[in-house]
Structures are given as structure tokens and as C-alpha cells.
Scaffold this motif. Sequence first.
Motif, PDB file in Angstrom:
ATOM      1  N   MET A 122      46.313  56.594  50.576  1.00  0.00           N
ATOM      2  CA  MET A 122      46.333  55.175  49.419  1.00  0.00           C
ATOM      3  C   MET A 122      47.336  55.044  48.102  1.00  0.00           C
ATOM      4  O   MET A 122      46.742  54.256  47.469  1.00  0.00           O
ATOM      5  N   ALA A 123      47.462  56.017  48.066  1.00  0.00           N
ATOM      6  CA  ALA A 123      48.936  56.016  46.399  1.00  0.00           C
ATOM      7  C   ALA A 123      50.396  54.797  46.589  1.00  0.00           C
ATOM      8  O   ALA A 123      50.032  53.794  46.409  1.00  0.00           O
ATOM      9  N   ALA A 124      50.456  54.762  48.498  1.00  0.00           N
ATOM     10  CA  ALA A 124      51.152  53.567  48.479  1.00  0.00           C
ATOM     11  C   ALA A 124      50.652  52.148  48.988  1.00  0.00           C
ATOM     12  O   ALA A 124      50.744  51.678  48.489  1.00  0.00           O
ATOM     13  N   VAL A 125      49.296  52.020  49.038  1.00  0.00           N
ATOM     14  CA  VAL A 125      48.443  51.361  49.161  1.00  0.00           C
ATOM     15  C   VAL A 125      48.051  50.050  47.196  1.00  0.00           C
ATOM     16  O   VAL A 125      48.249  49.855  47.143  1.00  0.00           O
ATOM     17  N   ARG A 126      47.689  51.432  46.855  1.00  0.00           N
ATOM     18  CA  ARG A 126      47.725  50.960  44.993  1.00  0.00           C
ATOM     19  C   ARG A 126      48.897  51.059  44.877  1.00  0.00           C
ATOM     20  O   ARG A 126      48.705  49.289  44.153  1.00  0.00           O
ATOM     21  N   ASP A 127      50.216  51.045  45.481  1.00  0.00           N
ATOM     22  CA  ASP A 127      51.605  50.675  44.411  1.00  0.00           C
ATOM     23  C   ASP A 127      51.432  49.291  44.772  1.00  0.00           C
ATOM     24  O   ASP A 127      52.296  48.208  44.571  1.00  0.00           O
ATOM     25  N   THR A 128      51.876  48.966  46.766  1.00  0.00           N
ATOM     26  CA  THR A 128      51.628  47.663  47.247  1.00  0.00           C
ATOM     27  C   THR A 128      50.819  46.503  46.269  1.00  0.00           C
ATOM     28  O   THR A 128      51.161  45.136  46.412  1.00  0.00           O
ATOM     29  N   ALA A 129      49.281  47.051  46.589  1.00  0.00           N
ATOM     30  CA  ALA A 129      48.693  46.402  45.566  1.00  0.00           C
ATOM     31  C   ALA A 129      49.067  45.479  44.316  1.00  0.00           C
ATOM     32  O   ALA A 129      48.917  44.227  43.370  1.00  0.00           O
ATOM     33  N   ARG A 130      49.309  46.509  43.724  1.00  0.00           N
ATOM     34  CA  ARG A 130      49.949  46.667  42.547  1.00  0.00           C
ATOM     35  C   ARG A 130      51.750  45.070  42.481  1.00  0.00           C
ATOM     36  O   ARG A 130      51.349  44.791  41.242  1.00  0.00           O
ATOM     37  N   GLU A 131      52.224  45.352  43.306  1.00  0.00           N
ATOM     38  CA  GLU A 131      53.135  45.523  43.163  1.00  0.00           C
ATOM     39  C   GLU A 131      53.838  43.770  43.705  1.00  0.00           C
ATOM     40  O   GLU A 131      54.108  42.443  42.942  1.00  0.00           O
ATOM     41  N   VAL A 132      52.372  43.087  43.853  1.00  0.00           N
ATOM     42  CA  VAL A 132      51.475  41.759  44.699  1.00  0.00           C
ATOM     43  C   VAL A 132      50.804  41.480  43.628  1.00  0.00           C
ATOM     44  O   VAL A 132      51.692  39.640  43.610  1.00  0.00           O
ATOM     45  N   ARG A 133      50.401  41.845  42.858  1.00  0.00           N
ATOM     46  CA  ARG A 133      49.538  41.281  41.610  1.00  0.00           C
ATOM     47  C   ARG A 133      50.764  40.659  40.753  1.00  0.00           C
ATOM     48  O   ARG A 133      50.846  39.829  40.318  1.00  0.00           O
ATOM     49  N   GLU A 134      51.843  42.306  40.431  1.00  0.00           N
ATOM     50  CA  GLU A 134      52.861  41.368  39.817  1.00  0.00           C
ATOM     51  C   GLU A 134      53.096  40.499  40.297  1.00  0.00           C
ATOM     52  O   GLU A 134      53.780  39.365  38.896  1.00  0.00           O
ATOM     53  N   THR A 135      53.313  40.465  41.148  1.00  0.00           N
ATOM     54  CA  THR A 135      54.287  39.189  41.538  1.00  0.00           C
ATOM     55  C   THR A 135      53.806  37.842  41.945  1.00  0.00           C
ATOM     56  O   THR A 135      54.617  37.155  41.480  1.00  0.00           O
ATOM     57  N   THR A 136      52.552  37.722  41.765  1.00  0.00           N
ATOM     58  CA  THR A 136      51.397  36.522  41.840  1.00  0.00           C
ATOM     59  C   THR A 136      51.706  36.023  40.100  1.00  0.00           C
ATOM     60  O   THR A 136      51.233  35.362  39.880  1.00  0.00           O
ATOM     61  N   ALA A 137      51.638  37.026  38.954  1.00  0.00           N
ATOM     62  CA  ALA A 137      51.226  36.817  37.969  1.00  0.00           C
ATOM     63  C   ALA A 137      52.449  36.334  37.275  1.00  0.00           C
ATOM     64  O   ALA A 137      52.569  35.464  36.281  1.00  0.00           O
ATOM     65  N   THR A 138      54.005  36.385  38.183  1.00  0.00           N
ATOM     66  CA  THR A 138      54.919  35.580  37.407  1.00  0.00           C
ATOM     67  C   THR A 138      55.524  35.334  37.638  1.00  0.00           C
ATOM     68  O   THR A 138      56.670  34.184  37.613  1.00  0.00           O
ATOM     69  N   ARG A 139      54.850  34.148  38.860  1.00  0.00           N
ATOM     70  CA  ARG A 139      55.143  32.597  39.570  1.00  0.00           C
ATOM     71  C   ARG A 139      55.308  31.899  38.962  1.00  0.00           C
ATOM     72  O   ARG A 139      53.663  32.101  37.997  1.00  0.00           O
ATOM     73  N   ARG A 140      55.912  30.726  39.094  1.00  0.00           N
ATOM     74  CA  ARG A 140      55.528  29.516  37.984  1.00  0.00           C
ATOM     75  C   ARG A 140      54.226  29.210  37.960  1.00  0.00           C
ATOM     76  O   ARG A 140      53.301  29.189  39.231  1.00  0.00           O
ATOM     77  N   PRO A 141      53.524  28.781  37.389  1.00  0.00           N
ATOM     78  CA  PRO A 141      52.180  28.325  37.547  1.00  0.00           C
ATOM     79  C   PRO A 141      52.102  27.106  38.113  1.00  0.00           C
ATOM     80  O   PRO A 141      53.093  26.424  37.974  1.00  0.00           O
ATOM     81  N   TYR A 142      50.524  26.521  38.876  1.00  0.00           N
ATOM     82  CA  TYR A 142      51.042  25.032  39.863  1.00  0.00           C
ATOM     83  C   TYR A 142      50.857  24.024  39.143  1.00  0.00           C
ATOM     84  O   TYR A 142      49.855  24.386  37.627  1.00  0.00           O
ATOM     85  N   THR A 143      51.383  23.143  38.639  1.00  0.00           N
ATOM     86  CA  THR A 143      51.862  21.848  38.252  1.00  0.00           C
ATOM     87  C   THR A 143      51.109  21.006  38.349  1.00  0.00           C
ATOM     88  O   THR A 143      50.734  20.069  40.017  1.00  0.00           O
ATOM     89  N   LEU A 144      50.766  19.643  38.290  1.00  0.00           N
ATOM     90  CA  LEU A 144      49.496  19.064  38.482  1.00  0.00           C
ATOM     91  C   LEU A 144      50.901  17.842  38.728  1.00  0.00           C
ATOM     92  O   LEU A 144      51.313  17.549  37.082  1.00  0.00           O
ATOM     93  N   SER A 145      50.354  17.117  39.518  1.00  0.00           N
ATOM     94  CA  SER A 145      51.636  15.899  39.904  1.00  0.00           C
ATOM     95  C   SER A 145      51.077  14.191  39.648  1.00  0.00           C
ATOM     96  O   SER A 145      49.673  14.609  40.360  1.00  0.00           O
ATOM     97  N   ALA A 146      50.844  14.026  38.865  1.00  0.00           N
ATOM     98  CA  ALA A 146      50.412  12.257  38.763  1.00  0.00           C
ATOM     99  C   ALA A 146      50.707  10.993  39.697  1.00  0.00           C
ATOM    100  O   ALA A 146      51.224  11.208  40.559  1.00  0.00           O
TER     101      ALA A 146
END
Length: 146
Positions: A122-146
Amino acid sequence: MARKMSATERAVRDVLNKYVREGLFDRGQVNRSIRDGLHIAETTVRREYVENGWGSALCYGGKVAAAREEFDAAEGVFARRMKAGRLMAAETFAAVFAVVEAEEGPREGAERFTPEQAEMVMAAVRDTAREVRETTATRRPYTLSA
């Protein structure tokens, strides 16, 4: 004449003794928590396991892993003391569950983990989930194209 110790009490004492040796808890604190709370923990875990079929080593291992992580991250004497209490409770419930599962027998299809193995998983699962959250938070925000 010496009092006969139950299997759950022995398991909880074995787990909490390492914290006493490390100086995190006083012997008196451990004795009081066992005297005042062990019957509640045992009754709760046994009822949920036998009557409702709830609980697993991974569930309790996850709680211990979370409590240990919070304890390690706590800063200040008061915060560490509060998180130590949560860690003591989580370790108590995990030890009680291991004894109840051994006495009642495993449920059909349930995976067999020791409390230590479940905590590591479960510690490994928590670490993996934290890494996934951090990677998705550092991605470029979605841009709207007109």
C-alpha cells in the motif's frame, strides 16, 4: 498468579514494543491504550470480518502506511504527538485484524498478506498515485483553439 494474555493483546504488544524501544511511546501509554481500547478494536474488527465480511490486510496496511507517512511528515512536537497516536491506532487495528483473520480463517478468494507485506504494497500504491497526481498537475493546461 500471572494473567493469561490473549492472542490479540500479544500481537498488539509485539507491534507497539518497537515504538517503546525507539522512545516514541512510554510503556504507560501503551498499557493504557491496550487496557482502554483493545477490546473496542477487537470487537469492531471481529464483527466486521465475521458478520459483514469486511476488511483486508491491504485495507489495514494502507491505513498504517498513511499514518506512518503523516507521522514522518509531521513537524513540531505537538503534530508528531498527534500523528503518533494515529499511528498507534492503525498499528493496533492491523495487528488485531491479523489475529482475527488467522483465528477465523481467510475468506474465499482473499489474498494472503502479512501486515508488513500489506503495508509495503500500500505504500508503493500511495507513492505511485502521488507520482501520477504530480505528473498530471505539471502538464500544460488545456488550451482552447478558436
